[in-house]
Design a protein around this motif. Structure first.
Motif, PDB file in Angstrom:
ATOM      1  N   ILE A 255      -4.978 -13.068  24.892  1.00 50.91           N
ATOM      2  CA  ILE A 255      -6.272 -13.123  25.578  1.00 50.91           C
ATOM      3  C   ILE A 255      -6.659 -14.590  25.737  1.00 50.91           C
ATOM      4  N   LYS A 256      -6.893 -14.999  26.967  1.00 53.37           N
ATOM      5  CA  LYS A 256      -7.349 -16.363  27.212  1.00 53.37           C
ATOM      6  C   LYS A 256      -8.858 -16.441  26.996  1.00 53.37           C
ATOM      7  N   ALA A 257      -9.302 -17.560  26.453  1.00 53.50           N
ATOM      8  CA  ALA A 257     -10.729 -17.736  26.175  1.00 53.50           C
ATOM      9  C   ALA A 257     -11.130 -19.182  26.431  1.00 53.50           C
ATOM     10  N   GLU A 273      -9.558 -24.458  27.256  1.00 59.21           N
ATOM     11  CA  GLU A 273      -9.051 -23.090  27.239  1.00 59.21           C
ATOM     12  C   GLU A 273      -8.038 -22.929  26.114  1.00 59.21           C
ATOM     13  N   VAL A 274      -8.140 -21.821  25.389  1.00 60.47           N
ATOM     14  CA  VAL A 274      -7.168 -21.498  24.343  1.00 60.47           C
ATOM     15  C   VAL A 274      -6.619 -20.107  24.617  1.00 60.47           C
ATOM     16  N   GLU A 275      -5.597 -19.752  23.864  1.00 61.25           N
ATOM     17  CA  GLU A 275      -5.000 -18.431  23.986  1.00 61.25           C
ATOM     18  C   GLU A 275      -5.006 -17.761  22.616  1.00 61.25           C
ATOM     19  N   PHE A 276      -5.655 -16.597  22.540  1.00 59.30           N
ATOM     20  CA  PHE A 276      -5.674 -15.824  21.301  1.00 59.30           C
ATOM     21  C   PHE A 276      -4.488 -14.860  21.289  1.00 59.30           C
ATOM     22  N   ILE A 277      -3.872 -14.713  20.119  1.00 60.47           N
ATOM     23  CA  ILE A 277      -2.779 -13.758  19.926  1.00 60.47           C
ATOM     24  C   ILE A 277      -3.099 -12.928  18.691  1.00 60.47           C
ATOM     25  N   ALA A 278      -2.901 -11.606  18.793  1.00 56.80           N
ATOM     26  CA  ALA A 278      -3.235 -10.709  17.685  1.00 56.80           C
ATOM     27  C   ALA A 278      -2.114 -10.682  16.657  1.00 56.80           C
ATOM     28  N   SER A 279      -2.498 -10.632  15.391  1.00 56.17           N
ATOM     29  CA  SER A 279      -1.534 -10.455  14.308  1.00 56.17           C
ATOM     30  C   SER A 279      -1.321  -8.967  14.072  1.00 56.17           C
ATOM     31  N   SER A 287      -4.576 -20.611  19.761  1.00 55.44           N
ATOM     32  CA  SER A 287      -3.905 -21.903  19.843  1.00 55.44           C
ATOM     33  C   SER A 287      -4.968 -22.992  19.679  1.00 55.44           C
ATOM     34  N   PRO A 288      -4.578 -24.227  19.338  1.00 55.55           N
ATOM     35  CA  PRO A 288      -5.580 -25.284  19.139  1.00 55.55           C
ATOM     36  C   PRO A 288      -6.110 -25.831  20.461  1.00 55.55           C
ATOM     37  N   ALA A 289      -7.369 -26.223  20.436  1.00 54.22           N
ATOM     38  CA  ALA A 289      -7.985 -26.926  21.565  1.00 54.22           C
ATOM     39  C   ALA A 289      -8.229 -28.365  21.133  1.00 54.22           C
ATOM     40  N   ILE A 290      -7.883 -29.305  21.986  1.00 53.76           N
ATOM     41  CA  ILE A 290      -8.056 -30.723  21.676  1.00 53.76           C
ATOM     42  C   ILE A 290      -9.301 -31.242  22.400  1.00 53.76           C
ATOM     43  N   PHE A 291     -10.232 -31.767  21.634  1.00 59.09           N
ATOM     44  CA  PHE A 291     -11.442 -32.372  22.211  1.00 59.09           C
ATOM     45  C   PHE A 291     -11.405 -33.872  21.922  1.00 59.09           C
TER      46      PHE A 291
END
Length: 418
Positions: A255-257, A273-279, A287-291
């Motif tokens: 899921i993109k967020a 934008e990050v990408e969530f993955i279910a365990s 995934s990490p977002a860089i600010f």
């Protein structure tokens, strides 16, 4: 010897056997054959239906159990609901038997009544079991009295709503007993295998508002990611997306967020934008977002899933574990962070229903989202599923349609942006 056997066989061929019988005996013989065939046919049907029913013939029915209010005061009335709906939107539930246990040995709550009868159920049987050393059990049986044809015109999801009254301060867990629950379809060929969320928790505060304490998971921990010298690396762990209770299939398990950071005065700092993955546990990690160029300071953090309302993350809940006491995170440059939700089902679930109907979201759950879901019930079309499959089971079904309706019932219909 072989010639003798051949003569015997030829003597008793079906044609010669029938010709040797008189009219009455022939009719009786044919009747016996017909009865034997009918018995064998129905025996074959029974064996295939009840004994050797293939796994492919078993349909999943999902539960979504929630409390209307996760925190109440002594004297308050509150409801606990369970939505029961088949994965296959063409199937219907004709009877439900649930044993709802609540660990109420200290007599924290009283059961009041069953406050909402589903539209096509006309009979209800309810009984409270004797209080045991561990709590009480509510036995709930609902039976539909309408015909199968009438059921097909009704919604496939059934919402079961039970009303309780808080008596004493404490924490009460409600759970459907998976060993005794039964969900029956409209015929013996419809077999349901229940899955989904079977439990919820209600915190009861005293009349002065003092509440029992729930252990809170620390919201920020370090992660092994190299952040920029002038900014941070930010990831998210152990969150849930509403309606998804198990790990989806690998081809849809993402899921993109959008992650938004704002200053305390709501000035926008940045978006990524990050990408969530279910365990395997059904919890989602990103995934990490860089600010970059993020000075040391205090910030608000928002997450918006690609079919979800934007939610402001909570850094710390109050002692009751319910209301967000601190919605501000303190970040230092050159540090990596993982944000985890408090151990509370209110602040760890991203609410579903803001559909990307025109390849973008409008920040609200409205009638257009509900109409799109309703008009595409049962669809497995890739384009429709991409927009409206909220549970990631590769079909737009009644479970997807019920999720935004539930959110609207909570009085929530738009993004949180401050």
């Amino acid at each position: 010897m072989l010639e003798s056997i051949r003569r015997v066989i030829n003597k008793f061929t079906p044609k010669k056997l029938l010709s040797s019988l008189t009219g009455a005996h022939r009719l009786r013989f044919l009747l016996i054959l017909l009865v034997a065939f009918v018995v064998f046919y129905f025996l074959w049907i029974y064996i295939n239906t009840y004994i050797f029913k293939p796994k492919a013939g078993v349909d999943d029915v999902k539960y979504d159990m929630t409390a209307a209010a996760n925190k109440v005061k002594v004297g308050d009335e509150f409801t606990v609901s369970a939505i029961v709906g088949p994965d296959d939107s063409t199937k219907r539930v004709s009877a439900v038997k649930l044993d709802v246990a609540f660990d109420d040995a200290a007599d924290h709550v009283d059961y009041l009544d069953y406050s909402q009868v589903p539209e096509y159920f006309t009979e209800e049987v309810i009984k409270i079991a004797e209080k045991s050393a561990t709590g009480k059990t509510l036995h709930l049986v609902l039976v539909a009295k309408k015909t199968t044809a009438a059921l097909q015109e009704s919604s496939s999801s059934v919402q079961l709503t039970m009303k309780f009254k808080a008596k004493r301060s404490g924490i009460v867990h409600f759970k459907i007993n998976e060993d005794t629950d039964q969900v029956v379809g409209t015929s013996s060929n419809i077999v349901f295998s229940p899955t989904g969320t079977r439990e919820t928790t209600v915190v009861i505060c005293d009349v002065n508002g003092d509440c029992p304490t729930i252990t809170v998971t620390p919201p920020i921990t370090a992660i092994p990611i190299t952040p920029p010298a002038d900014g941070i690396a930010l990831a998210f762990s152990d969150f849930r997306f509403q309606g998804i209770v198990t790990q989806p299939a690998s081809d849809v398990n993402k899921i993109k967020a959008k992650i938004t950071i704002k200053k305390e005065d709501n000035t926008l700092v940045g978006e990524q934008e990050v990408e969530f993955i279910a365990s395997s546990s059904g919890l989602w990690n990103s995934s990490p977002a860089i600010f970059n160029q993020l000075p040391a300071g205090k910030y608000k953090v928002f997450v918006k899933g690609n079919k979800h309302l934007q939610m402001k993350l909570c850094a710390k809940v109050n002692s009751a574990g319910q209301d967000c006491e601190i919605g501000i995170f303190t970040f230092q440059p050159a540090n990596p962070y993982v944000i985890k939700p408090p151990s509370n089902e209110v602040y760890n679930v991203f609410l579903a229903g803001d559909l990307p109907r025109y390849e973008h979201q409008d920040g609200v759950i409205d009638s257009q989202d509900l109409v799109f879901l309703r008009n595409n019930l049962g669809s497995k079309n890739d384009d429709k599923v991409k927009i409206a499959d909220l549970t990631l089971d590769k079909i737009v079904d009644t479970q997807d349609h019920s999720l935004p309706i539930f959110v609207l019932g909570l009085g929530i219909n738009q993004d949180t942006d401050e």
